[in-house]
Design an enzyme around this catalytic site. Structure first.
Site, PDB file in Angstrom:
ATOM      1  N   PHE A  11       0.823  -1.212   0.000  1.00 37.10           N
ATOM      2  CA  PHE A  11       0.000   0.000   0.000  1.00 37.10           C
ATOM      3  C   PHE A  11       0.859   1.265   0.000  1.00 37.10           C
ATOM      4  CE2 PHE A  11      -1.971   2.939   3.307  1.00 37.10           C
ATOM      5  CZ  PHE A  11      -2.585   3.750   2.363  1.00 37.10           C
ATOM      6  N   ASP A  50      12.255 -11.694  -0.569  1.00 34.20           N
ATOM      7  CA  ASP A  50      12.112 -10.996   0.710  1.00 34.20           C
ATOM      8  C   ASP A  50      13.473 -10.956   1.405  1.00 34.20           C
ATOM      9  OD1 ASP A  50      12.520 -13.439   2.063  1.00 34.20           O
ATOM     10  OD2 ASP A  50      10.371 -13.840   2.154  1.00 34.20           O
ATOM     11  N   TYR A 139       5.561  -4.975  18.115  1.00 27.46           N
ATOM     12  CA  TYR A 139       5.754  -4.173  16.898  1.00 27.46           C
ATOM     13  C   TYR A 139       6.520  -2.895  17.211  1.00 27.46           C
ATOM     14  CZ  TYR A 139       4.308  -1.677  12.608  1.00 27.46           C
ATOM     15  OH  TYR A 139       4.277  -0.977  11.423  1.00 27.46           O
ATOM     16  N   LYS A 143      10.458  -1.787  16.338  1.00 29.18           N
ATOM     17  CA  LYS A 143      10.718  -0.544  15.607  1.00 29.18           C
ATOM     18  C   LYS A 143      11.775   0.300  16.336  1.00 29.18           C
ATOM     19  CE  LYS A 143       7.735  -0.598  12.084  1.00 29.18           C
ATOM     20  NZ  LYS A 143       8.173  -0.584  10.670  1.00 29.18           N
ATOM     21  N   ARG A 263      -8.915  -2.912  23.173  1.00 21.05           N
ATOM     22  CA  ARG A 263      -7.742  -3.788  23.115  1.00 21.05           C
ATOM     23  C   ARG A 263      -6.626  -3.190  23.965  1.00 21.05           C
ATOM     24  NH1 ARG A 263      -7.471  -4.031  16.610  1.00 21.05           N
ATOM     25  NH2 ARG A 263      -7.275  -1.799  17.044  1.00 21.05           N
TER      26      ARG A 263
END
Length: 307
Positions: A11, A50, A139, A143, A263
């Site tokens: 995207f 990849d 995540y 990062k 969440r």
């Protein structure tokens, strides 16, 4: 100038590829699979692979001036399910990539980090780049670790790097399967005549940036001699309830969300301070939220008719 765009069929990557081409760069794309919403571009070199394929990765780096790294094997909602896979697929892969960049003498990287997860629960509004980093998802932790490796590479080996801590990108060609991307997910469900789902009471507030604005910032970072960390957002916040109201206005109907429990990895509110990017790159977001959602809705209806 030649750029290797890792994740260039995704995207965000597809729009960054467009921006780089418009900016006069030669582009090589490395991705695991072709673009979903359009055919391969005739003036782009594609490498279907990849980061785990080190031989292919090494070949893809040869002759490149800058790497634009946009790929991730996880999203915040999935990273905590298997943190080991998150570390292997992203952090270890990045460390290997940096080693290969040294070997091939590629000395510049633009890296897409996360302005929505690295800070954790903010203590400031808006959040500047200097804010403490207290991520509450694997995540975000990965990062931050990658950002630190880039800084180390800069200090030890002179890597010129720009880290873009993006907020919540949205826009045309965004997936709408519900894994990531609030706006794309809601619009996709409406198009399929399914109820939209809201996690929590709708008060969660996020900073949304149109993908065209983010792609323009990537191009400016590629052309710049700057190194450092930059927030990449709109500089303003919108709650989930406000997003739903805006969508109702654009699609022309009364959307009734299905509310689900909140969440634990969702911070209540985060809006990014984009002063530094404005000053250093002469950049600023140009597309309003309402205009951007209208664009996304129009594109989604068009692509759904073709599929």
């Amino acid at each position: 100038m030649k750029a290797l765009v890792i994740g260039g069929c995704g995207f965000i990557g597809s729009h960054v590829t467009d921006a780089l081409l418009r900016g006069g760069l030669s582009v090589r794309v490395l991705d695991r699979r072709p673009e979903v919403f359009r055919s391969p571009l005739p003036n782009v070199e594609y490498v279907m692979s990849d980061l785990s394929d080190t031989a292919q990765m090494y070949e893809a780096l040869v002759g490149v001036d800058v790497v634009v790294h946009l790929a991730s094997t996880t999203v915040p909602a999935t990273s905590n399910v298997d943190p080991v896979a998150d570390i292997n697929g992203n952090l270890i892969a990045m460390v290997r990539l940096l080693e290969m960049m040294r070997q091939t003498n590629v000395q510049k990287m633009i890296y897409l980090s996360s302005g929505g997860t690295v800070y954790g629960v903010p203590k400031a509004d808006p959040v500047p780049e200097e804010h403490a980093k207290n991520p509450i998802s694997s995540y975000g932790i990965v990062k931050v670790a990658i950002e630190n490796y880039l800084f180390m590479e800069h200090k030890l080996h002179g890597l010129q790097h720009v880290v873009l801590r993006a907020s919540n990108p949205y826009g045309p060609r965004q997936g709408h399967a519900g894994i990531q991307g609030l706006i794309g997910t809601h619009l996709g469900r409406i198009l399929r005549e399914e109820p939209i789902e809201v996690w929590g009471d709708g008060s969660v507030t996020r900073d949304f940036i149109h993908v065209h604005d983010l792609a323009k910032l990537c191009l400016k970072a590629v052309r710049s001699e700057k190194s450092g960390i930059y927030n990449a957002g709109s500089g303003t916040g919108a709650s989930v309830s406000e997003i739903v109201q805006c969508i109702c206005k654009i699609v022309g109907g009364d959307v009734k969300p299905v509310y689900k429990p909140g969440r634990n990895f969702d911070v209540p509110s985060i809006v990014l301070d984009i002063t530094k990017a404005r000053q250093d790159f002469g950049w600023g977001p140009e597309i309003s939220l309402e205009e951007g959602i209208a664009q996304t809705w129009a594109d989604l209806k068009t692509t759904s008719k073709r599929s």
